[in-house]
Design a protein around this motif. Structure first.
Motif, PDB file in Angstrom:
ATOM      1  N   ALA A 179      14.782  17.907  -4.562  1.00 33.51           N
ATOM      2  CA  ALA A 179      13.662  17.942  -5.721  1.00 33.51           C
ATOM      3  C   ALA A 179      12.694  16.856  -5.256  1.00 33.51           C
ATOM      4  O   ALA A 179      11.501  17.068  -5.659  1.00 33.51           O
ATOM      5  N   LEU A 180      13.100  15.865  -4.707  1.00 35.22           N
ATOM      6  CA  LEU A 180      12.111  14.689  -4.185  1.00 35.22           C
ATOM      7  C   LEU A 180      12.291  14.622  -2.487  1.00 35.22           C
ATOM      8  O   LEU A 180      13.572  13.996  -2.305  1.00 35.22           O
ATOM      9  N   LEU A 181      11.665  15.130  -1.575  1.00 39.02           N
ATOM     10  CA  LEU A 181      11.675  15.034  -0.091  1.00 39.02           C
ATOM     11  C   LEU A 181      11.541  13.418   0.170  1.00 39.02           C
ATOM     12  O   LEU A 181      10.620  12.878  -0.046  1.00 39.02           O
ATOM     13  N   SER A 182      12.708  13.093   0.965  1.00 37.51           N
ATOM     14  CA  SER A 182      12.698  11.748   1.546  1.00 37.51           C
ATOM     15  C   SER A 182      11.567  11.405   2.292  1.00 37.51           C
ATOM     16  O   SER A 182      11.057  12.092   3.373  1.00 37.51           O
ATOM     17  N   ARG A 183      10.800  10.274   1.899  1.00 39.23           N
ATOM     18  CA  ARG A 183       9.358   9.858   2.729  1.00 39.23           C
ATOM     19  C   ARG A 183       9.735   8.305   3.291  1.00 39.23           C
ATOM     20  O   ARG A 183       9.224   8.046   4.262  1.00 39.23           O
ATOM     21  N   TRP A 184      10.476   7.513   2.402  1.00 37.79           N
ATOM     22  CA  TRP A 184      10.533   6.405   2.806  1.00 37.79           C
ATOM     23  C   TRP A 184      12.116   5.934   2.722  1.00 37.79           C
ATOM     24  O   TRP A 184      12.630   6.051   1.964  1.00 37.79           O
ATOM     25  N   THR A 185      12.539   5.104   3.744  1.00 38.15           N
ATOM     26  CA  THR A 185      14.115   5.234   4.148  1.00 38.15           C
ATOM     27  C   THR A 185      14.260   3.383   4.095  1.00 38.15           C
ATOM     28  O   THR A 185      15.567   3.165   4.430  1.00 38.15           O
ATOM     29  N   GLY A 186      13.481   2.610   3.793  1.00 43.81           N
ATOM     30  CA  GLY A 186      13.754   1.151   3.789  1.00 43.81           C
ATOM     31  C   GLY A 186      12.745   0.396   3.092  1.00 43.81           C
ATOM     32  O   GLY A 186      11.534   0.845   2.950  1.00 43.81           O
ATOM     33  N   LEU A 187      13.103  -0.652   2.455  1.00 38.29           N
ATOM     34  CA  LEU A 187      12.116  -1.515   1.729  1.00 38.29           C
ATOM     35  C   LEU A 187      12.407  -2.886   1.819  1.00 38.29           C
ATOM     36  O   LEU A 187      13.737  -3.171   1.164  1.00 38.29           O
ATOM     37  N   ILE A 188      11.694  -3.938   2.096  1.00 44.23           N
ATOM     38  CA  ILE A 188      11.850  -5.422   1.978  1.00 44.23           C
ATOM     39  C   ILE A 188      10.720  -5.935   1.844  1.00 44.23           C
ATOM     40  O   ILE A 188       9.526  -5.445   2.168  1.00 44.23           O
ATOM     41  N   VAL A 189      10.625  -7.190   0.949  1.00 54.82           N
ATOM     42  CA  VAL A 189       9.278  -7.877   0.863  1.00 54.82           C
ATOM     43  C   VAL A 189       9.636  -9.490   1.612  1.00 54.82           C
ATOM     44  O   VAL A 189      10.661 -10.165   1.549  1.00 54.82           O
ATOM     45  N   ASP A 190       8.535  -9.337   2.409  1.00 53.81           N
ATOM     46  CA  ASP A 190       8.689 -10.781   3.105  1.00 53.81           C
ATOM     47  C   ASP A 190       8.169 -11.926   2.182  1.00 53.81           C
ATOM     48  O   ASP A 190       7.918 -11.690   1.239  1.00 53.81           O
ATOM     49  N   PRO A 191       8.642 -13.360   2.547  1.00 54.60           N
ATOM     50  CA  PRO A 191       8.220 -14.293   1.743  1.00 54.60           C
ATOM     51  C   PRO A 191       6.953 -14.617   1.398  1.00 54.60           C
ATOM     52  O   PRO A 191       6.482 -15.308   0.501  1.00 54.60           O
ATOM     53  N   ASP A 192       6.126 -14.005   2.151  1.00 52.38           N
ATOM     54  CA  ASP A 192       4.490 -14.093   1.838  1.00 52.38           C
ATOM     55  C   ASP A 192       4.141 -12.911   0.732  1.00 52.38           C
ATOM     56  O   ASP A 192       2.825 -12.798   0.367  1.00 52.38           O
ATOM     57  N   GLY A 193       4.955 -12.021   0.510  1.00 53.39           N
ATOM     58  CA  GLY A 193       4.557 -11.062  -0.556  1.00 53.39           C
ATOM     59  C   GLY A 193       4.075  -9.691  -0.136  1.00 53.39           C
ATOM     60  O   GLY A 193       3.132  -9.039  -0.731  1.00 53.39           O
ATOM     61  N   ALA A 217       5.166  -5.914   1.468  1.00 52.80           N
ATOM     62  CA  ALA A 217       6.094  -5.063   1.142  1.00 52.80           C
ATOM     63  C   ALA A 217       6.145  -4.287   2.892  1.00 52.80           C
ATOM     64  O   ALA A 217       5.303  -3.803   3.255  1.00 52.80           O
ATOM     65  N   TRP A 218       7.492  -4.165   3.533  1.00 48.20           N
ATOM     66  CA  TRP A 218       7.749  -3.727   4.692  1.00 48.20           C
ATOM     67  C   TRP A 218       8.456  -2.479   4.338  1.00 48.20           C
ATOM     68  O   TRP A 218       9.540  -2.621   3.635  1.00 48.20           O
ATOM     69  N   ILE A 219       7.925  -1.196   4.723  1.00 49.90           N
ATOM     70  CA  ILE A 219       8.273   0.097   4.017  1.00 49.90           C
ATOM     71  C   ILE A 219       8.865   0.983   5.289  1.00 49.90           C
ATOM     72  O   ILE A 219       7.814   0.848   6.460  1.00 49.90           O
ATOM     73  N   ARG A 220      10.053   1.388   5.735  1.00 49.33           N
ATOM     74  CA  ARG A 220      10.292   2.155   6.869  1.00 49.33           C
ATOM     75  C   ARG A 220       9.877   3.612   6.405  1.00 49.33           C
ATOM     76  O   ARG A 220      10.449   4.256   5.403  1.00 49.33           O
ATOM     77  N   ALA A 221       9.217   4.368   7.280  1.00 52.63           N
ATOM     78  CA  ALA A 221       9.064   5.687   6.774  1.00 52.63           C
ATOM     79  C   ALA A 221      10.028   6.477   7.431  1.00 52.63           C
ATOM     80  O   ALA A 221      10.466   6.290   8.716  1.00 52.63           O
ATOM     81  N   TRP A 222      10.136   7.575   7.043  1.00 53.41           N
ATOM     82  CA  TRP A 222      11.128   8.659   7.355  1.00 53.41           C
ATOM     83  C   TRP A 222      10.857   9.081   8.577  1.00 53.41           C
ATOM     84  O   TRP A 222       9.717   9.498   9.281  1.00 53.41           O
ATOM     85  N   THR A 223      11.892   9.416   9.776  1.00 55.40           N
ATOM     86  CA  THR A 223      11.662   9.838  10.928  1.00 55.40           C
ATOM     87  C   THR A 223      12.906  10.561  11.319  1.00 55.40           C
ATOM     88  O   THR A 223      14.140  10.274  10.601  1.00 55.40           O
TER      89      THR A 223
END
Length: 381
Positions: free
Chosen positions: A301-315, A317-323
């Motif tokens: 129903a919703l195709l995976s596009r982002w497979t990781g998320l974390i926010v560094d101490p400076d604010g 957002a680091w997003i891992r894109a689907w591969t």
């Protein structure tokens, strides 16, 4: 190095690192391009961005350091905490990944850990199951939320009903001495919802619903979205007084202010992925708890596009894109203050915890055994 955001499987694989400016996603509403000021984000460039990264230390490659089943990583100051879910223990490491001590054992008592079913192919879904803010460590063992001090002394616990793949706690975080927030991806036969909850030490049996948003889902699809190939899975992170949420498929992050419960959106760049049916993993059976389960023939129903998320101490957002390849990393770094994005092309790993400026930690997999080990990566400028 190319800086367009087209599908990476259509491009030659590059083994070098590049940092390239990319525009914020088009078509997003003017409201919500940046996070609330209460999040404490910095408008400057992230101090963790670098031209390249060098591995300086590892954990899990020696016979004495074997990780049975990676269950998440958290860091603050000079302390790194690894949750080894099959060993039912927490390993306290130094910033250089030297083991200081370990605690925990299997059981149902205070400070003990539940014995989970080993589902190694779901490792990414357990990334948010341990959190450390410098004073309080929170662990979710798929049955309870447990709070510890850095020495491993158990403080308090809150029990969750036993969950299956249809209702997953995807994220936990301490909010103060007496409270924990946690994020749930809830699916039933008619809907799917992301929910943010809070539980207090004074009444650990009461769970307060703070925030809820629907996720695309087809009525009648059944309660097992994770078995559907390339179905988007939610990702969660915490920064300051805010929780950042992605549904894993759409082109924006939700930023929830814990002090007001107001929500803003941060736009993400485009990241095209192959249509369902175009890659090999879209068909066939998977191994689920030792038994082969046939994948659904219909697409997600919703195709995976982002497979990781974390926010560094400076604010940022680091997003891992689907591969398509598990060992290929495409990372987009988005400022929660400005919405400006940068793309890291094939870094050596995706951050699972941050150390001092320029340093992050990641969990990688041994090619010959599929076992996990930890790496400390330091930015080179």
């Amino acid at each position: 190095m190319m800086n367009d955001m087209r599908c990476r499987r259509c491009l030659p694989i590059a083994r070098t690192l590049a940092v390239a400016m990319v525009p914020a996603a088009a078509g997003m509403p003017a409201h919500g391009q940046v996070a609330p000021m209460s999040c404490g984000v910095s408008a400057d460039e992230s101090r963790w961005l670098a031209e390249s990264y060098k591995a300086t230390h590892t954990y899990g490659l020696g016979d004495e350091e074997w990780i049975k089943s990676y269950g998440g990583l958290a860091a603050a100051g000079d302390s790194v905490f690894l949750y080894d879910q099959l060993a039912r223990r927490i390993v306290h490491l130094s910033g250089e990944l030297e083991e200081r001590h370990a605690f925990g054992r299997e059981g149902e008592g205070p400070g003990e850990f539940h014995s989970p079913i080993p589902i190694t192919w779901l490792d990414d879904h357990f990334e948010g199951h341990v959190a450390f803010d410098g004073r309080r460590l929170v662990v979710y063992d798929r049955l309870r939320l447990a709070s510890f001090d850095p020495s491993g002394e158990h403080r308090w616990s809150a029990r969750r009903p036993a969950t299956t793949v249809r209702e997953g706690v995807r994220f936990v975080s301490p909010v103060d001495e007496e409270g924990i927030v946690f994020g749930v991806d809830l699916v039933d036969f008619t809907s799917r919802r992301l929910q943010l909850w809070r539980v207090q030490r004074a009444d650990p049996h009461h769970h307060e619903l703070l925030w809820e948003r629907p996720v695309p889902w087809r009525s009648g699809d059944g309660p097992f979205p994770i078995l559907r190939s390339r179905e988007a899975a939610s990702r969660w992170a915490r920064h300051g007084d805010c929780v950042v949420v992605s549904d894993g498929g759409r082109r924006f992050l939700r930023v929830v202010d814990l002090s007001t419960l107001e929500t803003d959106s941060v736009a993400l760049p485009e990241w095209e992925v192959p249509a369902f049916g175009e890659v090999s993993i879209d068909r066939g059976a998977i191994n689920f708890g030792g038994r082969e389960v046939q994948r659904e023939s219909e697409g997600p129903a919703l195709l995976s596009r982002w497979t990781g998320l974390i926010v560094d101490p400076d604010g940022h957002a680091w997003i891992r894109a689907w591969t398509e390849a598990r060992d290929e990393f495409e990372v987009i770094v988005v400022s929660l203050a400005s919405g400006q994005s940068r793309r890291l092309v094939n870094p050596p790993g995706f951050p699972t915890a941050f150390g001092p400026p320029g340093v992050f930690y990641t969990a990688l997999t041994k090619a010959e055994t599929d076992e996990h080990y930890l790496v400390r990566l330091e930015g080179q400028r």
